[in-house]
Design a protein around this motif. Structure first.
Motif, short mmCIF file in Angstrom:
data_model
loop_
_atom_site.label_atom_id
_atom_site.label_comp_id
_atom_site.label_asym_id
_atom_site.label_seq_id
_atom_site.Cartn_x
_atom_site.Cartn_y
_atom_site.Cartn_z
N ARG A 1 -61.09 -12.60 -16.64
CA ARG A 1 -61.61 -12.08 -15.38
C ARG A 1 -60.57 -11.24 -14.65
NH1 ARG A 1 -64.26 -16.46 -11.61
NH2 ARG A 1 -65.56 -16.58 -13.49
N GLU A 2 -59.32 -11.75 -14.62
CA GLU A 2 -58.27 -11.02 -13.92
C GLU A 2 -56.93 -11.22 -14.62
OE1 GLU A 2 -55.83 -12.04 -10.02
OE2 GLU A 2 -57.78 -11.17 -9.47
N TYR A 3 -56.24 -10.12 -14.89
CA TYR A 3 -54.90 -10.17 -15.46
C TYR A 3 -53.97 -9.31 -14.61
CZ TYR A 3 -50.96 -9.50 -18.64
OH TYR A 3 -49.70 -9.45 -19.19
N LEU A 4 -52.93 -9.94 -14.06
CA LEU A 4 -51.91 -9.25 -13.28
C LEU A 4 -50.61 -9.25 -14.07
CD1 LEU A 4 -50.58 -8.01 -10.74
CD2 LEU A 4 -50.35 -10.36 -9.85
N LEU A 5 -50.06 -8.08 -14.30
CA LEU A 5 -48.80 -7.94 -15.04
C LEU A 5 -47.77 -7.27 -14.14
CD1 LEU A 5 -46.96 -7.93 -17.51
CD2 LEU A 5 -48.13 -5.86 -18.29
N GLU A 6 -46.62 -7.92 -13.98
CA GLU A 6 -45.48 -7.36 -13.25
C GLU A 6 -44.32 -7.15 -14.23
OE1 GLU A 6 -44.36 -8.91 -9.19
OE2 GLU A 6 -45.44 -10.66 -10.01
N VAL A 7 -43.60 -6.07 -14.06
CA VAL A 7 -42.33 -5.87 -14.76
C VAL A 7 -41.28 -5.57 -13.70
CG1 VAL A 7 -41.06 -4.54 -16.48
CG2 VAL A 7 -43.50 -4.97 -16.80
N ARG A 8 -40.21 -6.38 -13.69
CA ARG A 8 -39.13 -6.22 -12.72
C ARG A 8 -37.85 -5.83 -13.45
NH1 ARG A 8 -41.06 -5.58 -7.67
NH2 ARG A 8 -43.04 -6.69 -7.62
N PHE A 9 -37.21 -4.79 -12.96
CA PHE A 9 -36.02 -4.24 -13.62
C PHE A 9 -34.75 -4.59 -12.83
CE2 PHE A 9 -39.62 -1.49 -14.58
CZ PHE A 9 -39.56 -1.43 -15.97
N ASP A 10 -33.68 -4.89 -13.55
CA ASP A 10 -32.38 -5.00 -12.91
C ASP A 10 -32.07 -3.66 -12.24
OD1 ASP A 10 -29.60 -6.70 -13.09
OD2 ASP A 10 -29.22 -4.54 -13.12
N PRO A 11 -31.44 -3.68 -11.06
CA PRO A 11 -31.16 -2.41 -10.36
C PRO A 11 -30.39 -1.39 -11.19
CG PRO A 11 -30.77 -4.27 -8.91
CD PRO A 11 -31.04 -4.85 -10.26
N THR A 12 -29.63 -1.86 -12.19
CA THR A 12 -28.86 -0.94 -13.03
C THR A 12 -29.65 -0.46 -14.24
OG1 THR A 12 -27.88 -2.75 -14.31
CG2 THR A 12 -26.72 -2.03 -12.32
N ALA A 13 -30.88 -0.93 -14.39
CA ALA A 13 -31.67 -0.57 -15.57
C ALA A 13 -33.05 -0.04 -15.19
CB ALA A 13 -31.82 -1.77 -16.50
N VAL A 14 -33.15 0.60 -14.04
CA VAL A 14 -34.44 1.12 -13.57
C VAL A 14 -34.80 2.37 -14.37
CG1 VAL A 14 -35.68 2.09 -11.61
CG2 VAL A 14 -34.09 0.19 -11.27
N PRO A 15 -35.99 2.41 -14.99
CA PRO A 15 -36.38 3.57 -15.79
C PRO A 15 -36.86 4.73 -14.93
CG PRO A 15 -38.15 1.97 -15.78
CD PRO A 15 -37.02 1.34 -15.02
N ALA A 16 -36.92 5.90 -15.55
CA ALA A 16 -37.39 7.08 -14.83
C ALA A 16 -38.91 7.10 -14.71
CB ALA A 16 -36.91 8.35 -15.55
N ARG A 17 -39.61 6.53 -15.71
CA ARG A 17 -41.08 6.57 -15.72
C ARG A 17 -41.62 5.21 -16.12
NH1 ARG A 17 -43.63 9.19 -19.46
NH2 ARG A 17 -41.91 8.99 -20.96
N CYS A 18 -42.79 4.85 -15.56
CA CYS A 18 -43.53 3.65 -15.95
C CYS A 18 -45.01 3.99 -16.01
CB CYS A 18 -43.30 2.50 -14.96
SG CYS A 18 -41.61 1.91 -14.83
N TRP A 19 -45.74 3.31 -16.85
CA TRP A 19 -47.18 3.55 -16.96
C TRP A 19 -47.88 2.30 -17.47
CZ3 TRP A 19 -43.38 5.65 -20.01
CH2 TRP A 19 -43.37 5.27 -21.37
N GLN A 20 -49.13 2.16 -17.10
CA GLN A 20 -49.96 1.10 -17.66
C GLN A 20 -50.83 1.69 -18.75
OE1 GLN A 20 -52.40 0.12 -14.08
NE2 GLN A 20 -54.18 0.57 -15.38
N TYR A 21 -51.18 0.88 -19.71
CA TYR A 21 -52.06 1.35 -20.79
C TYR A 21 -53.02 0.24 -21.18
CZ TYR A 21 -48.66 -1.14 -23.73
OH TYR A 21 -47.83 -2.09 -24.28
#
Length: 313
Positions: free
Chosen positions: A254-274
């Motif tokens: 019914r509901e799926y919540l996904l979080e991704v948390r990055f270390d401040p020194t490893a923040v990516p330039a782009r993120c996307w859901q698929y």
């Protein structure tokens, strides 16, 4: 991300011979070194190669052989630790087996999951041989995953909260199947709330964990139950996760919540859901980082199919 190689490979008999030759040479080198498997594992880890004692034991017995990129890199380190010539062990392994189309190697695009052939022996050993085919009486109502990415870009931990509704009296457990991906060891499973770990089996060479999460009590029909657990990796270095985290749902949720948390020194330039559902066209949407160096995505009335978050430069 692991580059999957495609090459002609020897037939079954030749592959078996190569596996035996590798196991014999590894066993002899370990014996000559005078090192225990525990000490070898510790020296591997100190050099950035995470391999479990179980995997080392399987390799030297010939039950399994290293195939994935992480495992092959560990063999190179093993040659140094065991003081054998370069290629003395690695050269005895057959070429990697092809594992699917190259488009599956792009980060966050159609992740490669485990096959029934790999998963079934684990299910047999935890007493759930029919888990892939039987009608389940526990319905997953809601699921929340939080994936924490460490400073080195590897996966530190995944914490999950799941809510189930029982379709029959007496439901008292849930079977967790977790694929680590390209890592050579599975994470440690820690129950947090309203559950404990029962029977558990791992396949280190394929990075798969199958475990029973036992409820505090048996449920009545229609009753709901919430559990929470954490999968934590050893490190640093932490295992690479192909710059993606996803769930594969065999039944609708019914509901799926996904979080991704990055270390401040490893923040990516782009993120996307698929998303790649069986009854819908694949979709992809850009995500923006929040003030906590993370992103989230929500799937409603989703499945069967795959839903995840990918990231990159």
């Amino acid at each position: 991300m692991t580059q999957r190689e495609h090459a002609d490979h020897a037939g079954p008999d030749a592959g078996r011979g190569a596996r035996t030759a590798f196991a014999s040479a590894l066993r002899a080198a370990i014996g000559a070194s005078g090192l225990s498997l525990d000490r070898i594992q510790a020296r591997l880890r100190a050099r950035g190669a995470t391999v479990s004692v179980t995997a080392l034991s399987y390799w030297q017995s010939g039950k399994r052989q290293p195939e994935r990129a992480g495992s092959l890199s560990a063999v190179r380190v093993l040659e140094e630790i065991l003081d054998v010539p370069d290629g003395a062990l690695l050269g005895l392994l057959p070429p990697p087996r092809p594992r699917g189309a190259s488009k599956r190697d792009r980060a966050g695009e159609e992740p490669v999951t485990f096959t029934r052939e790999i998963l079934q022996p684990l299910l047999d050993r935890v007493g759930a041989p029919d888990a892939l085919d039987q009608q389940h009486q526990l319905r997953l109502v809601g699921l929340h995953d939080r994936c924490d990415i460490a400073a080195d870009g590897g996966q530190l931990a995944v914490t999950s909260r799941a809510v189930f509704q029982s379709g029959a009296d007496g439901q008292d457990r849930w079977l967790l199947v977790y694929a680590q991906g390209d890592a050579t060891a599975v994470p440690d499973l820690h129950p947090v709330r309203n559950c404990r770990v029962g029977r558990a089996e791992v396949d280190d060479d394929h990075g798969i964990l199958v475990a029973e999460l036992l409820f505090d009590r048996a449920l009545e029909r229609g009753e709901t139950h919430l559990i929470e657990y954490t999968l934590r990796n050893a490190g640093p270095p932490y295992p690479h996760c192909r710059s993606t985290h996803y769930r594969e749902f065999r039944r609708p949720v019914r509901e799926y919540l996904l979080e991704v948390r990055f270390d401040p020194t490893a923040v990516p330039a782009r993120c996307w859901q698929y998303a790649n559902a069986t009854d819908e066209a694949p979709s992809r949407r850009r995500l923006r980082l929040d003030s906590g160096n993370g992103v989230h995505a929500i799937a409603l009335d989703f499945g069967p199919g795959i839903f995840g978050i990918g990231w990159g430069p």
